[in-house]
Enzyme design. Sequence first.
Site, PDB file in Angstrom:
ATOM      1  CE1 TYR A   1      43.320  40.418  36.288  1.00  0.00           C
ATOM      2  CE2 TYR A   1      42.248  38.270  36.380  1.00  0.00           C
ATOM      3  CZ  TYR A   1      42.725  39.407  37.014  1.00  0.00           C
ATOM      4  OH  TYR A   1      42.622  39.515  38.377  1.00  0.00           O
TER       5      TYR A   1
ATOM      6  N   GLY B   1      43.220  46.564  48.009  1.00  0.00           N
ATOM      7  CA  GLY B   1      44.349  47.367  48.468  1.00  0.00           C
ATOM      8  C   GLY B   1      43.965  48.286  49.610  1.00  0.00           C
TER       9      GLY B   1
ATOM     10  N   GLY C   1      39.193  48.882  46.848  1.00  0.00           N
ATOM     11  CA  GLY C   1      39.114  47.430  46.830  1.00  0.00           C
ATOM     12  C   GLY C   1      39.995  46.732  47.844  1.00  0.00           C
TER      13      GLY C   1
ATOM     14  CB  SER D   1      43.859  35.673  39.850  1.00  0.00           C
ATOM     15  OG  SER D   1      42.617  35.329  39.256  1.00  0.00           O
TER      16      SER D   1
ATOM     17  N   GLY E   1      48.163  49.951  44.673  1.00  0.00           N
ATOM     18  CA  GLY E   1      46.728  49.954  44.394  1.00  0.00           C
ATOM     19  C   GLY E   1      45.902  50.083  45.651  1.00  0.00           C
ATOM     20  CB  ALA E   2      46.822  51.345  48.956  1.00  0.00           C
ATOM     21  CG  ASN E   3      43.198  53.966  44.508  1.00  0.00           C
ATOM     22  OD1 ASN E   3      44.169  53.316  44.112  1.00  0.00           O
ATOM     23  ND2 ASN E   3      42.112  54.145  43.783  1.00  0.00           N
TER      24      ASN E   3
END
Length: 301
Positions: free
Chosen positions: A171, A27, A25, A146, A21-23
């Site tokens: 979630y 990440g 936020g 979280s 998820g590095a694209n």
Amino acid sequence: MTGWTADRIPDQRGRVAVVTGANSGLGLATATELARRGAHVVLAVRNTAAGAEAARRIAGNVEVRELDLASLESVREFATKLEVDHPVVDLLINNAGVELLGPRRTTADGFELHLGTNALGHFALTGLLLDNLSAARGARVVNLSSITHKNAHLDFDDLQFVRDYRGTTAYGRSKLASTVFGVELDRRLRAAGSSIVSALAHPGLTRTNLTPRAWEHRGRVGKVLATAGLLVTQRVEQGVLPQLRAATDPEVRGGDFFGPAGWGETRGRVTEAKLSSDAADPEVGKKLWAAAEELTGVRSI
């Protein structure tokens, strides 16, 4: 605001880091700081076009690889290809996640989407990359938790949340599962005498791209709630520090858990965070591990 900052990240030259998820936020912020310190960073992303755009924004040695954590086929393909080009992986940061408050959705393998993406996808990925991590000196795995994990409980009779589905609860359960996984991984690595460190972190309440998306299904009310959220959340540059510390601080030990020091661990400087009783329970860890192995087919340690 004082305390641990990104300036304390040691030299990362010669190290390979995989960030899911590095694209965007957290990440993207993680990948940016690691690359800035000299690491070769693999941006593991579902949307490679977004990943390419992120890579252009990062000053450093990065590459983009496709990874859809909602598909075990994609996870296996990613791991197989990575083994060829990067047989040694020093850091695996399981950062990616989804938070959708609308109707129940499932992954390509039929798992409830939050559990499948946030927990089971990362469980499979980590298991498939353990050989790569074992080949490194002082490798680490960081699972992103979280504060919602603290009020969640896993129902092993309905792990996929088929009955009475609620997005917020789903979630929270998925983040509890991610947390339990990180703690149980530490137990198993220690028992096996492995040098790999499994650490955990959570960002408190941080403004990321997930914040507005979570309320999209609520229309105008959702927009109001998303706007209100801006008043109580911290910036990504602060929220990312717990996972950066877990990934790079030389003093980190297996099982360490970091988060914000402010009220309710919602924001502020980095400190040691507290696990919920369920997250710390070895019996919960054993049950979740067995369930994850059965569901994903990945057996590693």
